[in-house]
Design a protein around this motif. Structure first.
Motif, PDB file in Angstrom:
ATOM      1  N   TRP A   5      43.752  42.504  30.679  1.00 54.96           N
ATOM      2  CA  TRP A   5      44.553  42.945  32.129  1.00 54.96           C
ATOM      3  C   TRP A   5      43.624  42.049  33.310  1.00 54.96           C
ATOM      4  N   VAL A   6      42.752  41.683  33.075  1.00 55.50           N
ATOM      5  CA  VAL A   6      41.390  41.369  33.756  1.00 55.50           C
ATOM      6  C   VAL A   6      41.435  39.841  34.053  1.00 55.50           C
ATOM      7  N   GLN A   7      40.927  39.605  32.914  1.00 61.11           N
ATOM      8  CA  GLN A   7      40.825  38.490  32.624  1.00 61.11           C
ATOM      9  C   GLN A   7      42.217  37.302  33.050  1.00 61.11           C
ATOM     10  N   LYS A   8      43.406  38.359  32.825  1.00 62.00           N
ATOM     11  CA  LYS A   8      44.895  37.469  33.049  1.00 62.00           C
ATOM     12  C   LYS A   8      44.849  37.821  34.842  1.00 62.00           C
ATOM     13  N   MET A  28      35.572  37.547  41.520  1.00 61.04           N
ATOM     14  CA  MET A  28      36.396  38.621  41.727  1.00 61.04           C
ATOM     15  C   MET A  28      35.448  40.110  41.230  1.00 61.04           C
ATOM     16  N   HIS A  29      35.386  40.691  42.203  1.00 58.19           N
ATOM     17  CA  HIS A  29      34.498  42.571  41.988  1.00 58.19           C
ATOM     18  C   HIS A  29      35.291  43.514  40.979  1.00 58.19           C
ATOM     19  N   VAL A  30      35.332  43.779  40.071  1.00 59.66           N
ATOM     20  CA  VAL A  30      35.805  44.515  39.118  1.00 59.66           C
ATOM     21  C   VAL A  30      35.369  46.051  38.905  1.00 59.66           C
ATOM     22  N   LEU A  31      35.610  46.799  40.213  1.00 60.66           N
ATOM     23  CA  LEU A  31      35.244  48.194  39.737  1.00 60.66           C
ATOM     24  C   LEU A  31      35.375  49.508  38.917  1.00 60.66           C
ATOM     25  N   ILE A  32      34.441  49.568  38.422  1.00 56.24           N
ATOM     26  CA  ILE A  32      35.633  50.717  36.902  1.00 56.24           C
ATOM     27  C   ILE A  32      34.879  52.267  36.781  1.00 56.24           C
ATOM     28  N   LEU A  56      41.922  37.138  37.141  1.00 51.25           N
ATOM     29  CA  LEU A  56      40.949  36.369  36.911  1.00 51.25           C
ATOM     30  C   LEU A  56      40.978  34.849  36.907  1.00 51.25           C
ATOM     31  N   HIS A  57      42.421  34.685  36.078  1.00 50.74           N
ATOM     32  CA  HIS A  57      42.699  33.123  35.910  1.00 50.74           C
ATOM     33  C   HIS A  57      43.850  33.311  36.399  1.00 50.74           C
ATOM     34  N   GLY A  58      44.545  34.028  37.355  1.00 45.48           N
ATOM     35  CA  GLY A  58      45.627  33.675  38.086  1.00 45.48           C
ATOM     36  C   GLY A  58      46.915  33.661  37.322  1.00 45.48           C
ATOM     37  N   SER A  59      46.831  33.962  35.944  1.00 45.13           N
ATOM     38  CA  SER A  59      47.915  34.244  35.265  1.00 45.13           C
ATOM     39  C   SER A  59      49.078  35.789  35.590  1.00 45.13           C
ATOM     40  N   ASP A  60      49.846  36.067  35.122  1.00 41.20           N
ATOM     41  CA  ASP A  60      50.767  37.157  35.523  1.00 41.20           C
ATOM     42  C   ASP A  60      50.016  38.286  34.586  1.00 41.20           C
TER      43      ASP A  60
END
Ligand SMILES: NC(=O)c1ccc[n+]([C@@H]2O[C@H](COP(=O)([O-])OP(=O)(O)OC[C@H]3O[C@@H](n4cnc5c(N)ncnc54)[C@H](OP(=O)(O)O)[C@@H]3O)[C@@H](O)[C@H]2O)c1
Length: 254
Positions: free
Chosen positions: A240-243, A1-5, A245-249
């Motif tokens: 928020w990002v971790q959730k 997953m690519h996160v742009l801050i 990444l792990h596919g949860s809500d």
């Protein structure tokens, strides 16, 4: 997953620190390039504008960004607006990380201004020796106030237009209460002007002003674009990002 801050704040750097060692996560921080030698976050860093909404949306698509975090300064209203439009165009989720604004306490003498221009209109009625902490980019609004003296604190030297009677103090936070007390005393400041930036790094000036009984002109923030979920700190943004990444809500509001 690519996160742009979208960064330029201590919170954006902190978020990068929290996320950069996460497996399966690519991290890019983006800086506007306003500061000559910025403190850099860990991970990839790109510097400079994107070229408006279209440029940002194109960058997001081209670099396969999955999640966009707007961790810019509360007063960086243009990039926040662009982020909202670009995220919608490129169909990527967007989260705004905004440190809470300051709240007056007993003993404060705060005056609200909706903009730097309004602050400049209100200022002559409040004092003559001004500690101006709104940043070098907004000095033009105060340039015509010839009868006032300004102590301007900024990270890099200001460029014209700026007030005729001013002393520049090049410094960057965090600042200490003792330091701020001394500054107000030494320069015989009788009014402080600040943006409602929030956070602790630059808050001691508010305490020093309260102790000295000085008025503080507070420039209010632009709103976060409608519909964009907001969290108040880097830890909440990382969750928020971790959730995600792990596919949860993930939450739709802060
Ligand atoms: N405003 C403040 O008081 C303040 C205080 C401390 C730090 N900062 C930081 O300084 C930066 C500039 O602030 P500003 O108030 O000038 O912003 P702004 O008015 O909202 O944005 C103006 C333009 O600068 C570019 N830009 C802004 N932030 C960017 C980023 N993180 N990455 C890439 N391009 C960016 C964009 O150019 P394009 O349209 O070409 O993409 C944007 O349209 C922000 O990143 C902010 O976090 C601002």
């Amino acid at each position: 997953m690519h996160v742009l801050i979208l960064g330029g704040t201590s919170e954006a750097r902190r978020l990068a620190e929290l996320l950069h060692a996460t497996p399966r996560l690519r991290l890019t921080s983006s800086l506007a390039g306003r500061v000559a030698s910025p403190r850099l976050p860990p991970g990839e860093v790109r510097v400079g504008g994107f070229g408006g909404v279209e440029g940002l949306a194109a960058w997001v698509r081209e670099h396969r960004v999955d999640v966009l975090i707007d961790a810019t300064h509360p007063f960086a209203g243009t990039i926040s607006f662009h982020a909202a439009l670009a995220a919608a165009t490129a169909h990527v989720p967007l989260l705004a990380l905004r440190r809470p604004g300051w709240v007056p306490v007993e003993g404060d003498h705060w005056h609200d201004a909706g903009s730097l221009e309004e602050a400049a209109r209100l200022l002559p009625a409040l004092g003559r020796r001004v500690f101006l902490t709104t940043g070098r980019m907004g000095l033009a609004a105060f340039a015509a106030l010839d009868e006032l003296w300004f102590l301007v604190r900024s990270v890099d030297p200001p460029e014209p237009p700026h007030p005729a009677r001013m002393e520049v103090l090049l410094d960057r936070g965090p600042f200490t209460l003792d330091g701020e007390r001394e500054l107000l005393r030494r320069h015989r400041v009788d009014v402080v002007v600040t943006k409602d930036s929030g956070g602790t790094a630059t808050a001691p000036k508010l305490t020093a002003a309260r102790e000295a009984g000085l008025p503080v002109l507070v420039v209010r923030r632009p709103p976060v674009p409608e519909g964009v979920p907001v969290v108040p700190d880097p830890e909440a943004a990382a969750r928020w990002v971790q959730k995600r990444l792990h596919g949860s809500d993930f939450p739709t509001t802060g």
